[in-house]
Scaffold this active site. Sequence first.
Site, PDB file in Angstrom:
ATOM      1  N   TYR A  56      12.486   1.700  -7.063  1.00  0.00           N
ATOM      2  CA  TYR A  56      11.235   1.174  -6.515  1.00  0.00           C
ATOM      3  C   TYR A  56      11.187  -0.340  -6.704  1.00  0.00           C
ATOM      4  O   TYR A  56      10.849  -0.847  -7.788  1.00  0.00           O
ATOM      5  CB  TYR A  56      10.028   1.819  -7.186  1.00  0.00           C
ATOM      6  CG  TYR A  56       9.873   3.306  -6.924  1.00  0.00           C
ATOM      7  CD1 TYR A  56      10.602   3.955  -5.929  1.00  0.00           C
ATOM      8  CD2 TYR A  56       8.986   4.069  -7.685  1.00  0.00           C
ATOM      9  CE1 TYR A  56      10.461   5.313  -5.701  1.00  0.00           C
ATOM     10  CE2 TYR A  56       8.834   5.428  -7.456  1.00  0.00           C
ATOM     11  CZ  TYR A  56       9.576   6.046  -6.472  1.00  0.00           C
ATOM     12  OH  TYR A  56       9.422   7.385  -6.253  1.00  0.00           O
ATOM     13  N   HIS A 121      16.753  12.123  -8.783  1.00  0.00           N
ATOM     14  CA  HIS A 121      15.957  11.723  -7.619  1.00  0.00           C
ATOM     15  C   HIS A 121      16.389  12.457  -6.352  1.00  0.00           C
ATOM     16  O   HIS A 121      15.564  12.784  -5.490  1.00  0.00           O
ATOM     17  CB  HIS A 121      16.076  10.207  -7.430  1.00  0.00           C
ATOM     18  CG  HIS A 121      14.910   9.585  -6.746  1.00  0.00           C
ATOM     19  ND1 HIS A 121      14.643   8.247  -6.797  1.00  0.00           N
ATOM     20  CD2 HIS A 121      13.920  10.109  -5.995  1.00  0.00           C
ATOM     21  CE1 HIS A 121      13.556   7.974  -6.104  1.00  0.00           C
ATOM     22  NE2 HIS A 121      13.100   9.100  -5.607  1.00  0.00           N
ATOM     23  N   SER A 200       3.193  11.747  -2.356  1.00  0.00           N
ATOM     24  CA  SER A 200       2.537  11.441  -1.068  1.00  0.00           C
ATOM     25  C   SER A 200       1.442  12.446  -0.733  1.00  0.00           C
ATOM     26  O   SER A 200       1.353  12.922   0.404  1.00  0.00           O
ATOM     27  CB  SER A 200       3.571  11.377   0.064  1.00  0.00           C
ATOM     28  OG  SER A 200       4.475  10.324  -0.129  1.00  0.00           O
ATOM     29  N   PRO A 201       0.577  12.786  -1.688  1.00  0.00           N
ATOM     30  CA  PRO A 201      -0.472  13.778  -1.413  1.00  0.00           C
ATOM     31  C   PRO A 201      -1.552  13.253  -0.471  1.00  0.00           C
ATOM     32  O   PRO A 201      -2.349  14.045   0.036  1.00  0.00           O
ATOM     33  CB  PRO A 201      -1.050  14.058  -2.803  1.00  0.00           C
ATOM     34  CG  PRO A 201      -0.851  12.780  -3.556  1.00  0.00           C
ATOM     35  CD  PRO A 201       0.474  12.258  -3.072  1.00  0.00           C
ATOM     36  N   LEU A 202      -1.555  11.929  -0.243  1.00  0.00           N
ATOM     37  CA  LEU A 202      -2.521  11.339   0.682  1.00  0.00           C
ATOM     38  C   LEU A 202      -1.848  10.897   1.978  1.00  0.00           C
ATOM     39  O   LEU A 202      -2.351  10.024   2.690  1.00  0.00           O
ATOM     40  CB  LEU A 202      -3.248  10.166   0.007  1.00  0.00           C
ATOM     41  CG  LEU A 202      -4.015  10.544  -1.259  1.00  0.00           C
ATOM     42  CD1 LEU A 202      -4.682   9.323  -1.877  1.00  0.00           C
ATOM     43  CD2 LEU A 202      -5.052  11.629  -0.958  1.00  0.00           C
ATOM     44  N   ARG A 204       0.737   9.173   2.803  1.00  0.00           N
ATOM     45  CA  ARG A 204       1.144   7.760   2.921  1.00  0.00           C
ATOM     46  C   ARG A 204       0.061   6.898   3.573  1.00  0.00           C
ATOM     47  O   ARG A 204       0.331   6.042   4.393  1.00  0.00           O
ATOM     48  CB  ARG A 204       2.462   7.656   3.692  1.00  0.00           C
ATOM     49  CG  ARG A 204       3.610   8.375   2.982  1.00  0.00           C
ATOM     50  CD  ARG A 204       4.949   8.136   3.654  1.00  0.00           C
ATOM     51  NE  ARG A 204       6.013   8.669   2.822  1.00  0.00           N
ATOM     52  CZ  ARG A 204       6.485   9.925   2.904  1.00  0.00           C
ATOM     53  NH1 ARG A 204       5.992  10.743   3.814  1.00  0.00           N
ATOM     54  NH2 ARG A 204       7.450  10.340   2.109  1.00  0.00           N
ATOM     55  N   GLY A 205      -1.174   7.167   3.143  1.00  0.00           N
ATOM     56  CA  GLY A 205      -2.290   6.351   3.599  1.00  0.00           C
ATOM     57  C   GLY A 205      -3.091   6.944   4.742  1.00  0.00           C
ATOM     58  O   GLY A 205      -4.185   6.456   5.050  1.00  0.00           O
TER      59      GLY A 205
END
Length: 326
Positions: A56, A121, A200-202, A204-205
């Site tokens: 990251y 990963h 990414s539960p949202l 990715r925006g």
Amino acid sequence: MQQRQLGSTGPMVSAIGLGAMSFGGIFGPTTEADSHACLDAMLEAGITLIDTANIYGMGVSETVIGNWLARRKPQVTLATKASIVSGPPRCIDNSAAYLRAELEASLRRLGRDHVELFYIHRRDPGTPLAEVIGTMQDLEREGKIGGYGLSEIAPATLRAAHALHPCRAVQNEYSLWTRQPELGLIQACKALGVTFVAFSPLARGMLGDRPLRLDEVQDGFRSSNPRFTEPNFSANIAAIDGFRAFAAQRGWSTPALALAWLLQRWDHLIPIPGTRSAAHLRHWAQADAIRLDAADLAEIDRLLPPGFAAGDRYGDHQLMAIERYC
């Protein structure tokens, strides 16, 4: 904040964690001061699990977190990952030498002598699974890691790995618009006493209070992702508008409702929404307090039924070492 256990023998952590990928600039420019303000807001909300990775920002996220840990000295649980080699060429390395070297580098950046959770990963199918899990066992015995995790895997891989040595957590994408883990992986985790960590539960925006604009998703990842390119992008925005209106009608923020849906469906699941903004974090930090009744769940299912999303969650160019099982 409610607490959930990280694996059957791991520590108790907050029911919601914080994903720190955006601290590395992957979803737009940021500053260390902004990231530290976000981490401060995280502590205030009672969130104790931070999820990062060596890749990251090529160490930037871990360095930012390490500097914050040195200043605040909080009691938090850390998870990091290694296996993806940025290249060129981009590849996957599960060798003991690589994983050890990357873990040591991560620990230096974090200012820690161990992390509570260390993920593979991505799985390299060219490296025998027994060899990889053996490396994880050695790192546990040496006190470098509290337990190991796996990311973007199939249920068969989890069962095989867990039989070799108990796995603490599995991390795969899961949200209202990405439901594949419901086809076996979440259930396998439940049966084995493994925590399922939803990244990414949202979406990715996309599951925010304000609809994204197309010009806002022209970063390196989303600009070439099928769900963020036209005509899929506009179709997805339109589909989510009804869910956003429903959340507002019930007095909840859109992201908080999306997280509450996940938390209520599975008691062995921990979502790790990512943000670099303290303000955004505060929009969803109290999601664990939302209680959905049968009518709420039925309405959510009507508004965003399984498979509603237009476009695949990854493009072909983004699928390296992603295990697909249905």
